[in-house]
Design a protein around this motif. Structure first.
Motif, mmCIF file in Angstrom:
data_model
loop_
_atom_site.group_PDB
_atom_site.id
_atom_site.type_symbol
_atom_site.label_atom_id
_atom_site.label_comp_id
_atom_site.label_asym_id
_atom_site.label_seq_id
_atom_site.Cartn_x
_atom_site.Cartn_y
_atom_site.Cartn_z
ATOM 1 N N LYS A 295 53.996 16.205 39.470
ATOM 2 C CA LYS A 295 54.259 17.009 40.664
ATOM 3 C C LYS A 295 54.378 18.502 40.310
ATOM 4 N N VAL A 296 55.192 18.767 39.283
ATOM 5 C CA VAL A 296 55.420 20.167 38.912
ATOM 6 C C VAL A 296 54.126 20.800 38.397
ATOM 7 N N HIS A 297 53.337 19.999 37.681
ATOM 8 C CA HIS A 297 52.072 20.514 37.169
ATOM 9 C C HIS A 297 51.141 20.875 38.337
ATOM 10 N N ALA A 298 51.101 20.007 39.353
ATOM 11 C CA ALA A 298 50.245 20.278 40.519
ATOM 12 C C ALA A 298 50.776 21.490 41.282
ATOM 13 N N ASP A 299 52.102 21.566 41.435
ATOM 14 C CA ASP A 299 52.699 22.714 42.149
ATOM 15 C C ASP A 299 52.379 24.033 41.439
ATOM 16 N N GLY A 300 52.217 23.974 40.118
ATOM 17 C CA GLY A 300 52.003 25.214 39.347
ATOM 18 C C GLY A 300 50.531 25.585 39.214
ATOM 19 N N ALA A 301 49.657 24.850 39.896
ATOM 20 C CA ALA A 301 48.210 25.114 39.748
ATOM 21 C C ALA A 301 47.875 26.563 40.113
ATOM 22 N N TRP A 302 48.546 27.085 41.134
ATOM 23 C CA TRP A 302 48.229 28.451 41.587
ATOM 24 C C TRP A 302 48.527 29.490 40.491
ATOM 25 N N VAL A 303 49.527 29.199 39.647
ATOM 26 C CA VAL A 303 49.853 30.161 38.575
ATOM 27 C C VAL A 303 48.704 30.188 37.558
ATOM 28 N N ARG A 304 48.207 28.988 37.228
ATOM 29 C CA ARG A 304 47.091 28.930 36.265
ATOM 30 C C ARG A 304 45.845 29.601 36.855
ATOM 31 N N GLU A 305 45.619 29.363 38.157
ATOM 32 C CA GLU A 305 44.440 29.982 38.804
ATOM 33 C C GLU A 305 44.582 31.507 38.829
ATOM 34 N N ALA A 306 45.780 31.985 39.130
ATOM 35 C CA ALA A 306 45.991 33.437 39.182
ATOM 36 C C ALA A 306 45.801 34.052 37.792
ATOM 37 N N ALA A 307 46.296 33.383 36.767
ATOM 38 C CA ALA A 307 46.157 33.900 35.396
ATOM 39 C C ALA A 307 44.675 33.964 35.013
ATOM 40 N N GLU A 308 43.923 32.947 35.417
ATOM 41 C CA GLU A 308 42.495 32.881 35.116
ATOM 42 C C GLU A 308 41.759 34.015 35.855
ATOM 43 N N ALA A 309 42.130 34.217 37.136
ATOM 44 C CA ALA A 309 41.469 35.261 37.926
ATOM 45 C C ALA A 309 41.760 36.640 37.322
ATOM 46 N N TYR A 310 42.999 36.826 36.867
ATOM 47 C CA TYR A 310 43.401 38.111 36.258
ATOM 48 C C TYR A 310 42.602 38.342 34.968
ATOM 49 N N LYS A 311 42.482 37.283 34.181
ATOM 50 C CA LYS A 311 41.737 37.385 32.914
ATOM 51 C C LYS A 311 40.279 37.753 33.192
ATOM 52 N N ASN A 312 39.669 37.056 34.176
ATOM 53 C CA ASN A 312 38.257 37.317 34.489
ATOM 54 C C ASN A 312 38.039 38.733 35.013
ATOM 55 N N LYS A 313 39.008 39.201 35.835
ATOM 56 C CA LYS A 313 38.897 40.558 36.390
ATOM 57 C C LYS A 313 38.877 41.581 35.242
ATOM 58 N N HIS A 314 39.794 41.366 34.278
ATOM 59 C CA HIS A 314 39.868 42.325 33.174
ATOM 60 C C HIS A 314 38.673 42.231 32.240
ATOM 61 N N LYS A 315 38.126 41.007 32.132
ATOM 62 C CA LYS A 315 36.924 40.832 31.316
ATOM 63 C C LYS A 315 35.781 41.651 31.934
ATOM 64 N N LYS A 316 35.637 41.518 33.257
ATOM 65 C CA LYS A 316 34.564 42.239 33.971
ATOM 66 C C LYS A 316 34.748 43.742 33.813
ATOM 67 N N GLN A 317 36.015 44.192 33.976
ATOM 68 C CA GLN A 317 36.284 45.634 33.876
ATOM 69 C C GLN A 317 35.912 46.153 32.501
ATOM 70 N N SER A 318 36.256 45.373 31.447
ATOM 71 C CA SER A 318 35.959 45.881 30.108
ATOM 72 C C SER A 318 34.454 45.853 29.851
ATOM 73 N N VAL A 319 33.711 44.905 30.467
ATOM 74 C CA VAL A 319 32.240 44.892 30.337
ATOM 75 C C VAL A 319 31.677 46.148 31.010
ATOM 76 N N ASN A 320 32.184 46.471 32.214
ATOM 77 C CA ASN A 320 31.702 47.653 32.939
ATOM 78 C C ASN A 320 31.958 48.940 32.162
ATOM 79 N N LEU A 321 33.111 48.997 31.498
ATOM 80 C CA LEU A 321 33.455 50.197 30.725
ATOM 81 C C LEU A 321 32.516 50.379 29.537
ATOM 82 N N ASN A 322 32.125 49.203 28.946
ATOM 83 C CA ASN A 322 31.228 49.284 27.793
ATOM 84 C C ASN A 322 29.840 49.693 28.266
#
Ligand code: BYC
Length: 322
Positions: A295-322
């Motif tokens: 239950k707790v793992h399912a409830d926390g899915a949004w945290v993992r998704e948000a962390a993934e989205a944040y990581k991808n956003k920063h990956k894209k930004q660093s690609v654009n900067l390069n």
């Protein structure tokens, strides 16, 4: 044909080098070649160890809101937080073997991976928090001190950090038991009752007797284990009997007797039927523990998704900067 033979002899040479390294007491790092069976053995043990740390937060979490003082509550919260941290070190160490955290959690949820028998018992009174700290963490320390010298370096490094924190946990539990034994008749009875219920499951934490331990042979050959299940269990009994005596608790084993010739305590028969029942999923709290984790793992899915989205956003930004 030549190609097949070349691959076989190359594999044999790598295996010989690996075995030589292990026998010489050298540590194995993630980048080193290792046999598939060694990798799988470690994933099984380390993931079970990580799951135990995390599931082990549940029986203690049950008492956070009812701790008898602010000091006791703060200490308990810090301890539970440490256990979560131990789980993180161990999941990260296991990931270096090529398995993801997601896969490990799936294996926990579908029953492929186990966690320690001990966390399938309920924590009924505040004295149980004392018994968990003193006996459960006490047993874990004995096992983990030995694992500090395990052959896989990331596991060994995680154990060094974890052991430092476990010794504080063990003292926290012993302090609770000692205080209760100096309290009212009712408090003393509560402490003894907790001792009676946690003693035997704590002895089971060390695993089956050496003669019934299927993984021990490989574990010793590869120096994953440095001491046998029975050696560590004996060590735990010998040191804990004295601690119980000091505060006036009785060990619930009528066969417990000092053996002068062997220089250690003889002890009664462990109920392996109970152990097998519990580790196969039929202990008093197995369902509750796993349902809660799912239950707790399912409830926390949004945290993992948000962390993934944040990581991808920063990956894209660093690609654009390069
Ligand atoms: N519970 O061949 P064996 C903590 C299984 S958390 C359940 O002797 P091995 C804390 C074993 O897995 C600390 N299952 O195995 C946290 C195997 O089944 P599989 C937890 C057990 O691996 C929060 C089968 O029985 N510590 O301290 O050579 C709050 C045959 O066993 C148990 C660790 O995890 C058990 N107790 O030796 C407070 C220590 N014992 O896998 C406190 C790390 C055995 O074939 N692990 N089994 O399905 C080890 O050192 C070793 O894995 C063991 C077992 C000594 C436990």
């Amino acid at each position: 044909m030549d190609n097949v033979q070349n691959t076989v002899s190359k594999e044999e040479a790598l295996l010989a080098k690996f075995e030589e390294k292990v026998q010489a007491g050298e540590a194995i790092e993630p980048r080193d070649w290792m046999p598939e069976a060694y990798r799988k053995h470690l994933i099984r043990q380390m993931s079970q160890h990580a799951h135990s740390e995390v599931i082990g937060m549940q029986p203690e979490g049950n008492w956070v809101t009812r701790a008898p003082s602010l000091r006791a509550k703060q200490i308990l919260l810090a301890k539970i937080q440490d256990e979560g941290g131990h789980g993180l070190y161990l999941y990260s160490a296991a990931e270096t073997l090529g398995i993801s955290r997601k896969e490990m959690i799936e294996q926990l949820h579908n029953g492929k991976a186990k966690y320690s028998n001990i966390f399938n018992y309920p924590s009924l009174t505040w004295a149980d928090i004392g018994a968990i700290g003193w006996l459960v963490d006490g047993a874990a320390i004995v096992n983990q001190v030995s694992l500090q010298r395990t052959s896989y370096a990331p596991y060994s490094r995680a154990m060094v950090r974890i052991c430092k924190e476990e010794s504080f946990h063990q003292r926290q539990g012993y302090e609770i038991m000692a205080q209760m034994m100096q309290g009212t008749e009712e408090q003393r009875e509560m402490a003894q009752d907790a001792m009676n219920r946690w003693w035997w499951p704590s002895l089971m934490m060390f695993g089956p007797h050496d003669t019934d331990s299927p993984h021990s042979a490989d574990a010793f050959r590869w120096k994953i284990k440095r001491h046998t299940n029975d050696e560590l269990r004996q060590k735990f009994i010998d040191k804990t009997v004295q601690q119980a005596e000091v505060i006036g608790l009785t060990i619930p084993d009528p066969d417990l007797k000092w053996n002068e010739a062997k220089g250690c305590y003889d002890y009664g028969r462990i109920d392996w039927e109970e152990f097998n029942r519990v580790i196969r999923g039929n202990g008093p709290c197995n369902k509750q523990r796993l349902d809660h984790h799912k239950k707790v793992h399912a409830d926390g899915a949004w945290v993992r998704e948000a962390a993934e989205a944040y990581k991808n956003k920063h990956k894209k930004q660093s690609v654009n900067l390069n």
